[in-house]
Design an enzyme around this catalytic site. Structure first.
Site, PDB file in Angstrom:
ATOM      1  N   ASP A  17       0.567  -0.924  -0.308  1.00  0.00           N
ATOM      2  CA  ASP A  17       0.129  -0.229  -0.095  1.00  0.00           C
ATOM      3  C   ASP A  17       0.842   1.115  -0.273  1.00  0.00           C
ATOM      4  O   ASP A  17       2.572   1.411   0.924  1.00  0.00           O
ATOM      5  CB  ASP A  17      -1.013   0.106   1.104  1.00  0.00           C
ATOM      6  N   HIS A  34       2.883   3.107  -9.090  1.00  0.00           N
ATOM      7  CA  HIS A  34       3.104   1.586  -9.039  1.00  0.00           C
ATOM      8  C   HIS A  34       4.139   1.728  -9.699  1.00  0.00           C
ATOM      9  O   HIS A  34       4.781   0.456  -9.469  1.00  0.00           O
ATOM     10  CB  HIS A  34       1.765   1.376 -10.041  1.00  0.00           C
ATOM     11  N   LEU A 128      10.618 -21.354  -4.658  1.00  0.00           N
ATOM     12  CA  LEU A 128       9.702 -20.475  -4.338  1.00  0.00           C
ATOM     13  C   LEU A 128       8.164 -19.909  -4.368  1.00  0.00           C
ATOM     14  O   LEU A 128       8.880 -20.616  -6.009  1.00  0.00           O
ATOM     15  CB  LEU A 128      10.629 -18.994  -4.386  1.00  0.00           C
TER      16      LEU A 128
HETATM   17  C1  FPP Z   1      -1.513   0.649  -3.938  1.00  0.00           C
HETATM   18  O1  FPP Z   1      -1.228   1.681  -3.234  1.00  0.00           O
HETATM   19  C2  FPP Z   1      -1.448  -0.560  -4.591  1.00  0.00           C
HETATM   20  C3  FPP Z   1      -1.432  -1.140  -5.653  1.00  0.00           C
HETATM   21  C4  FPP Z   1      -3.405  -1.034  -5.474  1.00  0.00           C
HETATM   22  C5  FPP Z   1      -0.772  -2.009  -6.678  1.00  0.00           C
HETATM   23  C6  FPP Z   1      -0.216  -2.295  -5.785  1.00  0.00           C
HETATM   24  C7  FPP Z   1       0.458  -2.579  -7.702  1.00  0.00           C
HETATM   25  C8  FPP Z   1       2.400  -2.623  -7.914  1.00  0.00           C
HETATM   26  C9  FPP Z   1       2.719  -2.486  -6.802  1.00  0.00           C
HETATM   27  C10 FPP Z   1       2.475  -2.671  -9.164  1.00  0.00           C
HETATM   28  C11 FPP Z   1       2.041  -4.343  -9.950  1.00  0.00           C
HETATM   29  C12 FPP Z   1       2.402  -5.248  -8.500  1.00  0.00           C
HETATM   30  C13 FPP Z   1       3.070  -6.214  -9.452  1.00  0.00           C
HETATM   31  C14 FPP Z   1       2.663  -7.871  -8.867  1.00  0.00           C
HETATM   32  C15 FPP Z   1       4.422  -6.535 -10.543  1.00  0.00           C
HETATM   33  P1  FPP Z   1      -2.424   2.760  -3.577  1.00  0.00           P
HETATM   34  O2  FPP Z   1      -2.335   3.106  -4.739  1.00  0.00           O
HETATM   35  O3  FPP Z   1      -4.341   2.326  -2.638  1.00  0.00           O
HETATM   36  O4  FPP Z   1      -1.438   4.184  -2.777  1.00  0.00           O
HETATM   37  P2  FPP Z   1      -2.960   4.762  -1.769  1.00  0.00           P
HETATM   38  O5  FPP Z   1      -2.944   4.170  -0.766  1.00  0.00           O
HETATM   39  O6  FPP Z   1      -1.142   5.791  -1.265  1.00  0.00           O
HETATM   40  O7  FPP Z   1      -3.204   5.538  -3.079  1.00  0.00           O
END
Ligand code: FPP
Length: 238
Positions: A17, A34, A128
């Site tokens: 997050d 991201h 893994l």
């Molecule tokens: C939360 O941050 C994150 C996500 C919804 C997506 C996670 C995805 C990645 C790390 C990239 C792709 C993943 C892989 C496995 C290659 P948020 O957008 O909710 O952040 P915020 O709460 O600060 O708005």
């Protein structure tokens, strides 16, 4: 940083997050968060391998995430496709088996095919098991299991239903429950992640935003876990 290997978790689950906040604090578009988050995924997977932790499960896209702006959803899904394309050779080199869980049929068909291909190609790897949760909802997973069991019962199946049998109908069948859940960016919530599986999971929450969560921050979380006393509801320490 050193961590006591004998006390390490077997299965780590992570709620990644804070990508949006990371981007906002730099006046960048959310997608940049991201993109930076992918580097953290890479770092955490490598460290997990180095420490011989056999199971890592990442919450990449929840069922609720579909309600985000279309542009962000499309960008996230295409990033995932790029990640798979780029990481496949490394997964093969490092003996990593890839697995996707969730309502995979909700995803665009080309991505479904790509996921299937990577799962097949890495299917015999054994160091893994890297599981990515996509269009995932813990409640939906439990409902799905209940429906499957009801269908089998209607067809005449009489095997008694206990926790062990119930677990075989979940996406995580055959995997141990997570020992440790890490959540970045400070929120104290499970957010519908692995609800059945995390009944006794130790929770570690850090203020660090996901794109800043690299190998050292991960090792700090693991070290914190190694000194916890787990009792699984009894008075005896395990
Ligand atoms: C939360 O941050 C994150 C996500 C919804 C997506 C996670 C995805 C990645 C790390 C990239 C792709 C993943 C892989 C496995 C290659 P948020 O957008 O909710 O952040 P915020 O709460 O600060 O708005």
């Amino acid at each position: 940083m050193t961590v006591k290997k004998e006390k390490l978790p077997r299965h780590v689950a992570i709620i990644m997050d804070g990508n949006g906040r990371w981007a906002r604090s730099r006046a960048l578009p959310r997608i940049e968060g991201h993109i930076a988050g992918i580097e953290s995924v890479r770092d955490v997977v490598t460290t997990t391998r180095e420490l011989h932790i056999p199971y890592l499960t990442l919450y990449a896209f929840s069922k609720e995430n579909w309600t985000r702006p279309k542009k962000e959803v499309e960008a996230l899904l295409s990033l995932l496709g790029l990640y798979l394309e780029k990481e496949l050779p490394l997964m093969m080199e490092n003996n990593v088996r890839f697995n996707a869980i969730g309502a995979i049929s909700d995803l665009p068909v080309p991505l479904q095919q790509q996921l299937g291909g990577v799962m097949e190609k890495t299917g015999k790897n054994g160091s893994l098991l890297l599981t990515i949760a996509l269009s995932y909802s813990g409640r939906q997973e439990i409902l799905r299991a209940a429906r499957l069991i009801a269908e089998e019962t209607a067809r005449g199946e009489t095997t008694p239903l206990d926790e062990e049998r119930f677990g075989t109908y979940l996406y995580t069948a055959g995997m141990p429950d997570p020992d440790l859940l890490i959540r970045t960016s400070g929120e104290m919530r499970l957010s519908n992640f692995l609800l059945w599986q995390m009944a006794y999971t130790e929770i570690y929450v850090t203020e660090t935003l996901w794109p800043d969560f690299r190998g050292d921050a991960y090792k700090k979380a693991l070290r914190d876990f190694t000194v916890r006393k787990r009792r699984f509801g009894s008075l005896k320490e395990i």
